[in-house]
Design a protein around this motif. Structure first.
Motif, PDB file in Angstrom:
ATOM      1  N   GLY A  47       0.812  -1.212   0.000  1.00 17.89           N
ATOM      2  CA  GLY A  47       0.000   0.000   0.000  1.00 17.89           C
ATOM      3  C   GLY A  47       0.843   1.259   0.000  1.00 17.89           C
ATOM      4  N   LEU A  48       1.936   1.263   0.779  1.00 17.49           N
ATOM      5  CA  LEU A  48       2.763   2.461   0.882  1.00 17.49           C
ATOM      6  C   LEU A  48       3.535   2.719  -0.409  1.00 17.49           C
ATOM      7  CD1 LEU A  48       4.080   2.093   4.529  1.00 17.49           C
ATOM      8  CD2 LEU A  48       2.290   3.621   3.692  1.00 17.49           C
ATOM      9  N   ILE A  49       4.104   1.676  -0.996  1.00 13.82           N
ATOM     10  CA  ILE A  49       4.813   1.859  -2.263  1.00 13.82           C
ATOM     11  C   ILE A  49       3.846   2.311  -3.349  1.00 13.82           C
ATOM     12  CG2 ILE A  49       6.008   0.632  -4.112  1.00 13.82           C
ATOM     13  CD1 ILE A  49       7.801   1.354  -1.789  1.00 13.82           C
ATOM     14  N   ALA A  50       2.640   1.750  -3.367  1.00  8.65           N
ATOM     15  CA  ALA A  50       1.640   2.182  -4.344  1.00  8.65           C
ATOM     16  C   ALA A  50       1.307   3.658  -4.155  1.00  8.65           C
ATOM     17  CB  ALA A  50       0.378   1.330  -4.229  1.00  8.65           C
ATOM     18  N   ARG A  51       1.169   4.098  -2.910  1.00  2.64           N
ATOM     19  CA  ARG A  51       0.871   5.511  -2.658  1.00  2.64           C
ATOM     20  C   ARG A  51       2.009   6.412  -3.108  1.00  2.64           C
ATOM     21  NH1 ARG A  51      -0.834   4.872   3.428  1.00  2.64           N
ATOM     22  NH2 ARG A  51      -0.125   7.034   3.556  1.00  2.64           N
ATOM     23  N   CYS A  52       3.247   5.963  -2.945  1.00  2.22           N
ATOM     24  CA  CYS A  52       4.392   6.731  -3.443  1.00  2.22           C
ATOM     25  C   CYS A  52       4.334   6.858  -4.965  1.00  2.22           C
ATOM     26  CB  CYS A  52       5.698   6.060  -3.024  1.00  2.22           C
ATOM     27  SG  CYS A  52       6.103   6.190  -1.262  1.00  2.22           S
ATOM     28  N   VAL A  53       4.004   5.765  -5.638  1.00  2.00           N
ATOM     29  CA  VAL A  53       3.902   5.799  -7.101  1.00  2.00           C
ATOM     30  C   VAL A  53       2.786   6.747  -7.530  1.00  2.00           C
ATOM     31  CG1 VAL A  53       3.367   4.446  -9.172  1.00  2.00           C
ATOM     32  CG2 VAL A  53       4.893   3.508  -7.421  1.00  2.00           C
ATOM     33  N   HIS A  54       1.647   6.677  -6.855  1.00  2.00           N
ATOM     34  CA  HIS A  54       0.544   7.585  -7.190  1.00  2.00           C
ATOM     35  C   HIS A  54       0.954   9.041  -6.976  1.00  2.00           C
ATOM     36  CE1 HIS A  54      -2.401   4.562  -8.105  1.00  2.00           C
ATOM     37  NE2 HIS A  54      -2.299   3.990  -6.913  1.00  2.00           N
ATOM     38  N   HIS A  55       1.724   9.301  -5.922  1.00  3.29           N
ATOM     39  CA  HIS A  55       2.216  10.660  -5.675  1.00  3.29           C
ATOM     40  C   HIS A  55       3.073  11.138  -6.847  1.00  3.29           C
ATOM     41  CE1 HIS A  55       4.088  14.095  -3.749  1.00  3.29           C
ATOM     42  NE2 HIS A  55       5.274  13.512  -3.755  1.00  3.29           N
ATOM     43  N   LEU A  85       7.325  -4.941  -4.503  1.00  4.06           N
ATOM     44  CA  LEU A  85       7.208  -5.156  -5.947  1.00  4.06           C
ATOM     45  C   LEU A  85       5.750  -5.304  -6.360  1.00  4.06           C
ATOM     46  CD1 LEU A  85       8.616  -5.510  -8.642  1.00  4.06           C
ATOM     47  CD2 LEU A  85       8.937  -7.939  -8.095  1.00  4.06           C
ATOM     48  N   ILE A  86       4.953  -5.975  -5.527  1.00  2.00           N
ATOM     49  CA  ILE A  86       3.531  -6.130  -5.819  1.00  2.00           C
ATOM     50  C   ILE A  86       2.844  -4.766  -5.852  1.00  2.00           C
ATOM     51  CG2 ILE A  86       1.337  -6.970  -4.848  1.00  2.00           C
ATOM     52  CD1 ILE A  86       2.931  -9.408  -3.812  1.00  2.00           C
ATOM     53  N   GLY A  87       3.107  -3.930  -4.850  1.00  2.96           N
ATOM     54  CA  GLY A  87       2.501  -2.608  -4.813  1.00  2.96           C
ATOM     55  C   GLY A  87       2.951  -1.732  -5.961  1.00  2.96           C
ATOM     56  N   GLU A  94      -2.047   0.640 -12.856  1.00  3.26           N
ATOM     57  CA  GLU A  94      -3.248   1.455 -12.664  1.00  3.26           C
ATOM     58  C   GLU A  94      -3.102   2.839 -13.288  1.00  3.26           C
ATOM     59  OE1 GLU A  94      -5.891   3.356  -8.983  1.00  3.26           O
ATOM     60  OE2 GLU A  94      -4.514   1.681  -8.607  1.00  3.26           O
ATOM     61  N   ARG A  95      -1.913   3.423 -13.191  1.00  3.23           N
ATOM     62  CA  ARG A  95      -1.705   4.777 -13.704  1.00  3.23           C
ATOM     63  C   ARG A  95      -1.178   4.809 -15.133  1.00  3.23           C
ATOM     64  NH1 ARG A  95      -2.187   8.613  -9.515  1.00  3.23           N
ATOM     65  NH2 ARG A  95      -2.201  10.102 -11.245  1.00  3.23           N
ATOM     66  N   THR A 130      11.770   3.719  -3.320  1.00  7.09           N
ATOM     67  CA  THR A 130      12.666   2.694  -2.802  1.00  7.09           C
ATOM     68  C   THR A 130      12.215   2.182  -1.437  1.00  7.09           C
ATOM     69  OG1 THR A 130      14.979   2.165  -2.277  1.00  7.09           O
ATOM     70  CG2 THR A 130      14.208   4.387  -1.723  1.00  7.09           C
ATOM     71  N   VAL A 131      12.561   0.935  -1.156  1.00 12.57           N
ATOM     72  CA  VAL A 131      12.435   0.364   0.186  1.00 12.57           C
ATOM     73  C   VAL A 131      13.816   0.063   0.754  1.00 12.57           C
ATOM     74  CG1 VAL A 131      10.125  -0.619  -0.050  1.00 12.57           C
ATOM     75  CG2 VAL A 131      12.103  -1.939  -0.825  1.00 12.57           C
ATOM     76  N   ASN A 132      14.850   0.522   0.049  1.00  2.53           N
ATOM     77  CA  ASN A 132      16.223   0.233   0.451  1.00  2.53           C
ATOM     78  C   ASN A 132      16.839   1.491   1.058  1.00  2.53           C
ATOM     79  OD1 ASN A 132      18.939  -0.508   0.669  1.00  2.53           O
ATOM     80  ND2 ASN A 132      18.833  -1.798  -1.155  1.00  2.53           N
ATOM     81  N   GLU A 133      16.547   1.720   2.332  1.00  4.16           N
ATOM     82  CA  GLU A 133      16.990   2.950   2.982  1.00  4.16           C
ATOM     83  C   GLU A 133      18.507   3.037   3.100  1.00  4.16           C
ATOM     84  OE1 GLU A 133      14.793   2.701   6.620  1.00  4.16           O
ATOM     85  OE2 GLU A 133      16.077   1.139   7.471  1.00  4.16           O
ATOM     86  N   ALA A 134      19.181   1.903   3.269  1.00  2.29           N
ATOM     87  CA  ALA A 134      20.636   1.913   3.417  1.00  2.29           C
ATOM     88  C   ALA A 134      21.340   2.321   2.131  1.00  2.29           C
ATOM     89  CB  ALA A 134      21.133   0.549   3.877  1.00  2.29           C
ATOM     90  N   ALA A 135      20.649   2.211   1.004  1.00  2.00           N
ATOM     91  CA  ALA A 135      21.236   2.604  -0.282  1.00  2.00           C
ATOM     92  C   ALA A 135      21.090   4.097  -0.557  1.00  2.00           C
ATOM     93  CB  ALA A 135      20.582   1.813  -1.419  1.00  2.00           C
ATOM     94  N   LEU A 136      20.306   4.810   0.249  1.00  3.95           N
ATOM     95  CA  LEU A 136      20.010   6.209  -0.035  1.00  3.95           C
ATOM     96  C   LEU A 136      21.246   7.109  -0.126  1.00  3.95           C
ATOM     97  CD1 LEU A 136      16.757   6.714   2.078  1.00  3.95           C
ATOM     98  CD2 LEU A 136      16.969   6.954  -0.407  1.00  3.95           C
ATOM     99  N   PRO A 137      22.241   6.984   0.770  1.00  2.00           N
ATOM    100  CA  PRO A 137      23.420   7.838   0.611  1.00  2.00           C
ATOM    101  C   PRO A 137      24.122   7.631  -0.726  1.00  2.00           C
ATOM    102  CG  PRO A 137      23.359   6.893   2.816  1.00  2.00           C
ATOM    103  CD  PRO A 137      22.307   6.196   2.019  1.00  2.00           C
TER     104      PRO A 137
END
Length: 232
Positions: A47-55, A85-87, A94-95, A130-137
């Motif tokens: 749900g959260l990744i889908a909301r990010c994509v919609h944003h 990946l599902i979200g 959808e978009r 992303t869901v990979n917070e450690a890769a952000l830097p």
């Protein structure tokens, strides 16, 4: 030992199977593909990744990417990676967007290399989730090396603990993972299981709001590679 809190749950997890057979009270942070009869705490990654994509779609982005966890974790059935990946796939469909998903190791060096490869292979991508917070830097370093200014030239969002989001420059638009609350709730559920082993199991699925910070903006007029404006 009176009970166990188990983390880093896979969709099919032998550790969960053994704990069920042992009848030792346990709670998981994360959940299997079939969590029936378990007490668990988890984040609503689809749900959260889908909301990010919609944003991102609302901002006009048409070519977006998902930076997932490592290929080894995803291949092993790691729950957050699969559910992200599902979200992502559902929201992209959808978009009507063009979406690409890549796996990335859980550190800054891997994030930098992964993002360099992403930009080279998919120059029309103007935003990532992303869901990979450690890769952000590392992602931040790769963006700077490519001369891309966030969010003017490229948008970044995702699911991350607050300190990762606030350390990003500019601060990351993200669903902030309430790590302390998740841990406290897991302890509370475990104490319930220990005190009343025949009580029905309970679970808590967290779906925090997207904190709008400064890392997302309207789609740039030209693609990062300097080509024609992105189209649908």
């Amino acid at each position: 030992m009176d009970g166990v809190i188990l983390m880093e749950i896979r969709m099919e997890d032998d550790r969960v199977t053994r704990l069920r057979q042992s009848r030792l009270p346990f709670v998981t942070i994360g959940r299997t593909a079939d969590p029936e009869g378990m007490s668990w705490v988890d984040i609503d990654y689809p749900g959260l990744i889908a909301r990010c994509v919609h944003h991102l779609a609302d901002l006009g982005h048409r070519h977006v990417a998902l930076v997932n966890r490592s290929a080894e974790l995803v291949a092993a059935g790691y729950g957050p990676g699969h559910r992200a990946l599902i979200g992502f796939a559902a929201a992209v469909a959808e978009r009507g967007l063009t979406g690409v998903d890549v796996c990335c190791g859980d550190d800054a060096a891997a994030g930098e290399a992964c993002f360099e490869q992403l930009l080279a292979a998919h120059p029309r991508v103007t935003a990532v989730v992303t869901v990979n917070e450690a890769a952000l830097p590392g992602i931040q370093r790769a963006l700077a090396a490519a001369g891309l200014v966030v969010p003017r030239d490229f948008s970044v969002t995702g699911v991350a603990a607050r300190h990762w989001a606030e350390d990003f420059r500019p601060p990351l638009t993200a669903a902030d993972v309430p790590a302390a609350e998740v841990g406290a709730e897991a302890v509370s559920l475990l104490l319930e299981r220990i005190a009343g082993p025949v009580m029905p199991p309970r679970h808590h699925l967290y779906s925090p709001p997207i904190s709008l910070r400064s890392s997302t903006g309207p789609v740039p007029q030209r693609s990062p590679a300097g080509g024609p404006p992105p189209t649908g």
